[in-house]
Design a protein around this motif. Structure first.
Motif, PDB file in Angstrom:
ATOM      1  N   GLY A   1       0.781  -1.231   0.000  1.00 30.36           N
ATOM      2  CA  GLY A   1       0.000   0.000   0.000  1.00 30.36           C
ATOM      3  C   GLY A   1       0.808   1.273   0.000  1.00 30.36           C
ATOM      4  N   THR A   2       2.128   1.173  -0.129  1.00 34.19           N
ATOM      5  CA  THR A   2       2.952   2.381  -0.087  1.00 34.19           C
ATOM      6  C   THR A   2       3.150   3.023  -1.460  1.00 34.19           C
ATOM      7  OG1 THR A   2       4.985   1.082  -0.280  1.00 34.19           O
ATOM      8  CG2 THR A   2       4.209   1.614   1.960  1.00 34.19           C
ATOM      9  N   VAL A   3       2.752   2.344  -2.528  1.00 32.08           N
ATOM     10  CA  VAL A   3       2.892   2.888  -3.880  1.00 32.08           C
ATOM     11  C   VAL A   3       1.508   3.282  -4.388  1.00 32.08           C
ATOM     12  CG1 VAL A   3       3.624   2.427  -6.245  1.00 32.08           C
ATOM     13  CG2 VAL A   3       4.919   1.465  -4.328  1.00 32.08           C
ATOM     14  N   ASN A   4       1.320   4.570  -4.636  1.00 33.24           N
ATOM     15  CA  ASN A   4       0.045   5.079  -5.110  1.00 33.24           C
ATOM     16  C   ASN A   4      -0.114   4.733  -6.586  1.00 33.24           C
ATOM     17  OD1 ASN A   4      -2.331   6.505  -5.053  1.00 33.24           O
ATOM     18  ND2 ASN A   4      -1.375   8.485  -5.349  1.00 33.24           N
ATOM     19  N   PRO A   5      -1.210   4.270  -7.109  1.00 27.94           N
ATOM     20  CA  PRO A   5      -2.525   4.129  -6.502  1.00 27.94           C
ATOM     21  C   PRO A   5      -2.832   2.708  -6.053  1.00 27.94           C
ATOM     22  CG  PRO A   5      -2.783   3.950  -8.854  1.00 27.94           C
ATOM     23  CD  PRO A   5      -1.297   4.092  -8.572  1.00 27.94           C
ATOM     24  N   VAL A   6      -1.820   1.847  -5.884  1.00 30.41           N
ATOM     25  CA  VAL A   6      -2.052   0.454  -5.526  1.00 30.41           C
ATOM     26  C   VAL A   6      -2.343   0.347  -4.030  1.00 30.41           C
ATOM     27  CG1 VAL A   6      -1.092  -1.866  -5.522  1.00 30.41           C
ATOM     28  CG2 VAL A   6      -0.534  -0.293  -7.384  1.00 30.41           C
ATOM     29  N   VAL A   7      -3.522  -0.153  -3.710  1.00 32.49           N
ATOM     30  CA  VAL A   7      -3.889  -0.302  -2.299  1.00 32.49           C
ATOM     31  C   VAL A   7      -3.327  -1.606  -1.752  1.00 32.49           C
ATOM     32  CG1 VAL A   7      -5.973   1.111  -2.519  1.00 32.49           C
ATOM     33  CG2 VAL A   7      -6.108  -1.356  -2.852  1.00 32.49           C
ATOM     34  N   LYS A   8      -3.194  -1.665  -0.454  1.00 28.02           N
ATOM     35  CA  LYS A   8      -2.664  -2.853   0.211  1.00 28.02           C
ATOM     36  C   LYS A   8      -3.554  -4.040  -0.111  1.00 28.02           C
ATOM     37  CE  LYS A   8      -1.246  -4.603   4.675  1.00 28.02           C
ATOM     38  NZ  LYS A   8      -1.019  -4.310   6.079  1.00 28.02           N
ATOM     39  N   GLY A   9      -2.941  -5.160  -0.439  1.00 28.23           N
ATOM     40  CA  GLY A   9      -3.694  -6.368  -0.729  1.00 28.23           C
ATOM     41  C   GLY A   9      -2.879  -7.364  -1.528  1.00 28.23           C
TER      42      GLY A   9
ATOM     43  N   TRP B   1     -17.820 -22.384   0.570  1.00 25.66           N
ATOM     44  CA  TRP B   1     -18.738 -21.779   1.516  1.00 25.66           C
ATOM     45  C   TRP B   1     -19.691 -20.792   0.859  1.00 25.66           C
ATOM     46  CZ3 TRP B   1     -13.471 -22.151   2.500  1.00 25.66           C
ATOM     47  CH2 TRP B   1     -13.138 -23.172   3.384  1.00 25.66           C
ATOM     48  N   SER B   2     -19.239 -20.088  -0.171  1.00 23.50           N
ATOM     49  CA  SER B   2     -20.112 -19.107  -0.814  1.00 23.50           C
ATOM     50  C   SER B   2     -19.621 -18.806  -2.207  1.00 23.50           C
ATOM     51  CB  SER B   2     -20.129 -17.810   0.006  1.00 23.50           C
ATOM     52  OG  SER B   2     -18.854 -17.208  -0.050  1.00 23.50           O
ATOM     53  N   SER B   3     -20.426 -18.096  -2.959  1.00 22.88           N
ATOM     54  CA  SER B   3     -20.002 -17.654  -4.271  1.00 22.88           C
ATOM     55  C   SER B   3     -19.453 -16.241  -4.106  1.00 22.88           C
ATOM     56  CB  SER B   3     -21.195 -17.647  -5.223  1.00 22.88           C
ATOM     57  OG  SER B   3     -20.790 -17.227  -6.496  1.00 22.88           O
ATOM     58  N   SER B   4     -18.242 -16.025  -4.549  1.00 21.91           N
ATOM     59  CA  SER B   4     -17.612 -14.723  -4.357  1.00 21.91           C
ATOM     60  C   SER B   4     -16.752 -14.401  -5.575  1.00 21.91           C
ATOM     61  CB  SER B   4     -16.762 -14.726  -3.086  1.00 21.91           C
ATOM     62  OG  SER B   4     -15.738 -15.682  -3.197  1.00 21.91           O
ATOM     63  N   LEU B   5     -16.087 -13.287  -5.508  1.00 21.83           N
ATOM     64  CA  LEU B   5     -15.192 -12.890  -6.583  1.00 21.83           C
ATOM     65  C   LEU B   5     -13.747 -13.029  -6.138  1.00 21.83           C
ATOM     66  CD1 LEU B   5     -16.905  -9.629  -7.868  1.00 21.83           C
ATOM     67  CD2 LEU B   5     -16.908 -11.856  -8.962  1.00 21.83           C
ATOM     68  N   ALA B   6     -12.878 -13.436  -7.081  1.00 24.44           N
ATOM     69  CA  ALA B   6     -11.455 -13.484  -6.786  1.00 24.44           C
ATOM     70  C   ALA B   6     -10.907 -12.078  -6.747  1.00 24.44           C
ATOM     71  CB  ALA B   6     -10.712 -14.305  -7.836  1.00 24.44           C
ATOM     72  N   GLY B   7     -11.499 -11.176  -7.545  1.00 25.71           N
ATOM     73  CA  GLY B   7     -11.017  -9.802  -7.557  1.00 25.71           C
ATOM     74  C   GLY B   7     -11.527  -9.043  -8.738  1.00 25.71           C
ATOM     75  N   TRP B   8     -10.934  -7.896  -8.957  1.00 25.86           N
ATOM     76  CA  TRP B   8     -11.343  -7.015 -10.030  1.00 25.86           C
ATOM     77  C   TRP B   8     -10.125  -6.634 -10.838  1.00 25.86           C
ATOM     78  CZ3 TRP B   8     -12.924  -7.125  -5.117  1.00 25.86           C
ATOM     79  CH2 TRP B   8     -14.285  -7.308  -4.890  1.00 25.86           C
ATOM     80  N   SER B   9     -10.365  -6.323 -12.100  1.00 25.61           N
ATOM     81  CA  SER B   9      -9.279  -5.940 -12.976  1.00 25.61           C
ATOM     82  C   SER B   9      -8.841  -4.498 -12.687  1.00 25.61           C
ATOM     83  CB  SER B   9      -9.756  -6.043 -14.438  1.00 25.61           C
ATOM     84  OG  SER B   9      -8.766  -5.592 -15.306  1.00 25.61           O
ATOM     85  N   ALA B  10      -7.537  -4.279 -12.607  1.00 30.72           N
ATOM     86  CA  ALA B  10      -7.015  -2.937 -12.397  1.00 30.72           C
ATOM     87  C   ALA B  10      -7.229  -2.114 -13.670  1.00 30.72           C
ATOM     88  CB  ALA B  10      -5.546  -2.967 -12.035  1.00 30.72           C
TER      89      ALA B  10
END
Length: 153
Positions: free
Chosen positions: A113-121, A142-151
């Motif tokens: 999270g120290t490099v803008n605009p990349v958030v910690k994760g 356990w549930s249906s979810s998302l792995a993530g989102w495209s930058a």
């Protein structure tokens, strides 16, 4: 004088012909277990200090460094539409928005999270043709979810 990358590209075939040499790279020289700021041509070998290895101390004026590291490759064929747990680099993946396009997970990257605009994760790295849509599903037990989102899509 050529730069170190040009030297490695020009000399890679010759260096890889050294018995036991498995990879050639550009990196920082390590001396006595301490990494220095000095650029070096890194030679990865199966066994360090093998008498059969005629490794030069320098190539075209750039110092060499020998690293003992074995590379084990394994073939990994997976169904890009099947669920896999855990997710690991090399698995085939496909998105909902373009199911005809699929490829593989390259690796996972943890950002602090120290490099803008990349958030910690934790981020999955792949090629653009693999992940064209804004999101990719990752159902778990356990549930249906998302792995993530495209930058960038």
């Amino acid at each position: 004088m050529p730069n170190i990358e040009e030297v490695v590209n020009a000399q890679a075939e010759r260096l890889l012909a050294i018995p036991g040499c498995t990879a050639v790279a550009v990196g920082k020289k390590t001396v006595g277990g301490v990494r220095t700021d000095q650029d070096a041509i890194i030679l990865h070998v199966d066994r360090k200090y093998d008498a059969e290895q005629p490794i030069p101390a320098a190539v075209a004026g750039f110092p060499t460094d020998v690293v003992e590291q074995r590379f084990d490759f394994r073939e990994l064929a997976t169904d890009p539409f099947a669920r896999a747990e855990p997710l690991i680099g090399g698995l085939s993946i496909a998105g909902y928005s373009a199911p005809g396009d699929y490829g593989s997970i390259g690796c996972f990257i943890e950002a602090d999270g120290t490099v803008n605009p990349v958030v910690k994760g934790v981020y999955l790295l792949t090629n653009r043709h693999v992940w064209r849509g804004p999101s990719i599903p990752a159902p778990n037990r356990w549930s249906s979810s998302l792995a993530g989102w495209s930058a960038r899509s």
